[in-house]
Design a protein around this motif. Structure first.
Motif, short mmCIF file in Angstrom:
data_model
loop_
_atom_site.label_atom_id
_atom_site.label_comp_id
_atom_site.label_asym_id
_atom_site.label_seq_id
_atom_site.Cartn_x
_atom_site.Cartn_y
_atom_site.Cartn_z
N ARG A 98 -7.17 -41.85 28.08
CA ARG A 98 -6.51 -43.39 28.41
C ARG A 98 -5.65 -43.70 27.13
O ARG A 98 -4.42 -44.08 27.39
CB ARG A 98 -7.59 -44.26 28.77
CG ARG A 98 -8.10 -44.43 30.02
CD ARG A 98 -9.45 -45.33 30.05
NE ARG A 98 -10.21 -45.13 31.37
CZ ARG A 98 -9.72 -46.06 32.34
NH1 ARG A 98 -8.75 -46.78 32.41
NH2 ARG A 98 -10.42 -46.04 33.33
N LEU A 99 -6.22 -43.41 25.99
CA LEU A 99 -5.39 -43.74 24.57
C LEU A 99 -4.00 -42.99 24.63
O LEU A 99 -3.07 -43.54 24.35
CB LEU A 99 -6.33 -43.69 23.48
CG LEU A 99 -7.40 -45.00 23.54
CD1 LEU A 99 -8.06 -44.51 22.35
CD2 LEU A 99 -6.91 -46.17 23.35
N GLU A 100 -4.13 -41.63 24.91
CA GLU A 100 -2.97 -40.76 24.65
C GLU A 100 -2.14 -41.05 25.78
O GLU A 100 -0.92 -40.70 25.48
CB GLU A 100 -3.50 -39.37 24.63
CG GLU A 100 -4.43 -38.97 23.49
CD GLU A 100 -4.76 -37.57 23.31
OE1 GLU A 100 -4.74 -36.89 24.66
OE2 GLU A 100 -4.77 -36.91 22.25
N GLY A 101 -2.45 -41.78 26.89
CA GLY A 101 -1.47 -41.99 27.86
C GLY A 101 -0.70 -43.16 27.45
O GLY A 101 0.36 -43.48 28.19
N VAL A 102 -0.97 -44.09 26.44
CA VAL A 102 -0.06 -45.19 26.06
C VAL A 102 1.22 -44.79 25.24
O VAL A 102 1.05 -43.96 24.48
CB VAL A 102 -0.91 -46.18 25.22
CG1 VAL A 102 -0.31 -47.24 24.68
CG2 VAL A 102 -2.27 -46.55 25.74
N ASP A 103 2.03 -45.30 25.81
CA ASP A 103 3.65 -45.15 25.13
C ASP A 103 3.50 -45.52 23.68
O ASP A 103 3.06 -46.78 23.31
CB ASP A 103 4.60 -45.83 25.92
CG ASP A 103 5.94 -45.68 25.51
OD1 ASP A 103 6.13 -44.64 25.00
OD2 ASP A 103 6.74 -46.46 25.37
N GLY A 104 3.86 -44.73 22.98
CA GLY A 104 3.96 -44.87 21.37
C GLY A 104 2.89 -44.25 20.73
O GLY A 104 2.66 -44.25 19.60
N VAL A 105 1.83 -43.76 21.50
CA VAL A 105 0.68 -42.84 20.81
C VAL A 105 1.00 -41.49 20.67
O VAL A 105 1.23 -41.01 21.60
CB VAL A 105 -0.59 -43.12 21.66
CG1 VAL A 105 -1.59 -42.25 21.03
CG2 VAL A 105 -1.03 -44.87 21.75
N ARG A 106 0.81 -40.86 19.54
CA ARG A 106 1.11 -39.64 19.43
C ARG A 106 -0.21 -38.68 19.80
O ARG A 106 -0.21 -37.84 20.49
CB ARG A 106 1.40 -39.22 17.79
CG ARG A 106 2.72 -39.63 17.40
CD ARG A 106 2.94 -39.14 15.77
NE ARG A 106 2.10 -40.02 14.89
CZ ARG A 106 1.94 -39.53 13.70
NH1 ARG A 106 2.38 -38.20 13.31
NH2 ARG A 106 1.18 -40.23 12.88
N TYR A 107 -1.38 -39.12 19.26
CA TYR A 107 -2.61 -38.51 19.75
C TYR A 107 -3.69 -39.29 19.46
O TYR A 107 -3.68 -40.22 18.67
CB TYR A 107 -2.64 -37.00 19.35
CG TYR A 107 -2.48 -36.77 17.62
CD1 TYR A 107 -3.43 -37.27 16.69
CD2 TYR A 107 -1.15 -36.60 17.30
CE1 TYR A 107 -3.16 -37.10 15.46
CE2 TYR A 107 -1.02 -36.31 15.96
CZ TYR A 107 -2.06 -36.54 14.88
OH TYR A 107 -1.66 -36.47 13.63
N ALA A 108 -5.00 -38.99 19.97
CA ALA A 108 -5.99 -39.66 19.64
C ALA A 108 -7.36 -38.57 19.39
O ALA A 108 -7.23 -37.62 20.05
CB ALA A 108 -6.75 -40.71 20.83
N MET A 278 0.96 -52.57 19.41
CA MET A 278 0.37 -51.42 19.90
C MET A 278 -1.22 -51.75 20.14
O MET A 278 -1.66 -51.26 20.90
CB MET A 278 0.39 -50.46 18.42
CG MET A 278 1.65 -49.53 18.48
SD MET A 278 2.28 -48.89 20.15
CE MET A 278 0.62 -47.84 20.40
N LYS A 279 -1.74 -52.64 19.35
CA LYS A 279 -3.30 -53.12 19.52
C LYS A 279 -3.18 -53.70 21.03
O LYS A 279 -4.50 -53.34 21.70
CB LYS A 279 -3.58 -54.22 18.46
CG LYS A 279 -5.07 -54.50 18.69
CD LYS A 279 -5.43 -55.44 17.51
CE LYS A 279 -5.55 -54.58 16.16
NZ LYS A 279 -6.33 -55.59 15.35
N GLU A 280 -2.35 -54.65 21.48
CA GLU A 280 -2.48 -54.93 22.95
C GLU A 280 -2.26 -54.05 23.83
O GLU A 280 -3.02 -53.93 24.82
CB GLU A 280 -1.30 -56.08 22.91
CG GLU A 280 -1.39 -57.29 22.08
CD GLU A 280 -0.42 -58.12 22.20
OE1 GLU A 280 0.60 -57.97 22.65
OE2 GLU A 280 -0.47 -59.49 21.77
#
Length: 454
Positions: A98-108, A278-280
């Protein structure tokens, strides 16, 4: 015979060649004006040193902050996602997706972390044990490329640890040697809690250039760390009936599967400064509330102290330029006193008070302009070559300058910020210009009759 018409004369305008010639003449002292010349020279040196020192110190502090931020955030995520209760995260693969699918996230990266006591052949010390898997290791380039002995091949299936070079030296171990890690929160027995103890070989020795990590971190494969810290729970396999009371151990093992947990998930983003936005986004992408801490919260004390130190150092070092500006006042006041007859002659020849004001203002400002330019060049040269200069001086004096044990990095970093350089230049020019106004005003107010009597 008609009388010739008088030739019309026009007084020189502001900042004319005449004013520049007179101001330049006053900067060149005669033999009887050597004392004024010495004061002017010392003032010039003060401006040079003030500007150069400010540029060098601010560049080093910028480099220090950038280097620390890059290394700290190169290993630790910009955000850390954990459960609200602080317990183990059982569905961490789904959370990572879910987190890696957020726009602006490189990786989790999921991780396991806990404290333990590590002992080797030479000594024992407290360490931070951290578990990561091979997929996460490929994303952490700073850690993967920091290996100096051994390698990360087949990390998941390996039965060994990775430790920092400084920790290896402290424990007295090298590649192939064994270390023992002891966790006080072990198995609960009728007689109390028994510490969990594991003896594992050293497969990797890394050097990140930061003593904080090279001296205290021990890396384990993810599953090894989960077992070591007991971050798992046995759960009934889907579609399998619960074993009866008379079931054998083999039947029980076949009916249950182990559900491993993670301590949390670290998130690396493209823009670390966009904390709130990004936190939101991260919270909105998750299916339930999570505790999300950003890098500024986790390092608030450290980076706030660093920022305060930068501001304080800028103010303190600016006093050097301020002292040089007061020296400009002193030297120009002495020059005005010495040039009283010259000022009176200029006034009687038609020079206005505004012209005298501009002449002595240009004289004082020229000192600040030349000093600022020389300080700018000197400061940039030192800021660019600060590490070779440190190494050379340290080698000549045989004294460790900027020891890594105290400053958390192997060398003296430097990063020139053009905005700060421009600010220093403008500050120097502004102070020196303001310092020249009062003596110039006194020169413009001088009565020609009193000047001729000097």
């Amino acid at each position: 015979m008609t009388e010739a018409a008088p030739i019309a004369t026009r007084a020189p305008g502001p900042f004319s060649r005449f004013e520049f010639l007179v101001a330049g003449r006053y900067l060149r002292a005669r033999r009887r004006e050597r004392f004024v010349s010495v004061i002017t020279g010392l003032t010039l040196v003060g401006v040079v040193l003030g500007v150069a020192t400010l540029i060098v110190v601010m560049s080093v502090m910028n480099g220090f902050r950038t280097e620390l931020l890059g290394k700290i955030l190169g290993l630790n995520g910009h955000f850390v996602v954990q459960t609200m209760e602080g317990s183990g995260l059982a569905d961490y693969p789904d959370v990572v997706t879910r987190l890696e699918g957020v726009d602006g996230v490189r990786y989790a990266i999921p991780y396991v972390e806990g404290q333990a006591l590590a002992s080797g052949s030479a000594s024992a010390t407290g360490v931070v044990v951290r578990g990561i898997d091979e997929a996460s290791l490929k994303k952490l380039e700073s850690l993967r490329d920091a290996a100096v002995l051994g390698g990360w091949d087949q990390w998941n299936s390996g039965q060994g640890v990775a430790i920092g070079q400084r920790l290896a030296e402290r424990l007295g171990v090298t590649i192939g040697d064994e270390i023992t890690i002891i966790n006080p929160n072990g198995t609960l027995t009728p007689f109390g809690r028994t510490p969990a103890e594991r003896t594992l070989p050293v497969n990797v020795i890394f050097n990140l250039g930061m003593p904080e990590y090279d001296s205290f971190y021990v890396y384990l494969p993810m599953q090894e760390a989960q077992v070591y810290f007991k971050l798992y729970e046995d759960r009934l396999k889907p579609g399998v009936a619960m074993p009866g009371v008379m079931a054998t151990d083999a039947e029980i093992d076949a009916a249950y599967e182990r559900g491993y947990q993670a301590t949390g998930v670290e998130v690396f983003v493209d823009d670390p400064d966009n904390i709130l936005g990004m936190k939101e986004k991260l919270q909105a992408a998750l299916d339930r509330p999570f505790a999300i801490a950003d890098w500024q919260q986790r390092n608030a004390t450290f980076f706030s102290a660093l920022q305060v130190e930068r501001v304080v150092m800028f103010v303190i070092l600016s006093l050097i330029i301020l002292v040089a500006a007061f020296n400009i006042i002193a030297s120009l006041v002495m020059l005005v006193k010495d040039k009283g007859p010259d000022i009176a002659i200029l006034r009687t020849m038609g020079a206005t008070r505004a012209s005298i004001l501009r002449i002595f203002s240009m004289t004082g400002f020229a000192i600040g302009l030349v000093g600022t330019f020389l300080g700018l060049v000197l400061g940039l040269v030192f800021a660019i070559n600060v590490e070779p200069i440190r190494a050379t001086v340290s080698g000549l004096l045989n004294i460790p300058i900027f020891p890594p044990e105290l400053f958390l990095m192997a060398g003296l970093p430097s990063r020139i910020d053009p905005t700060e350089v421009v600010l220093v230049v403008l500050l120097s020019l502004g102070l020196t210009f303001l310092a020249s106004l009062y003596p110039a005003w006194r020169a413009a107010r001088l009565d020609p009759i009193e000047g001729l009597h000097q």
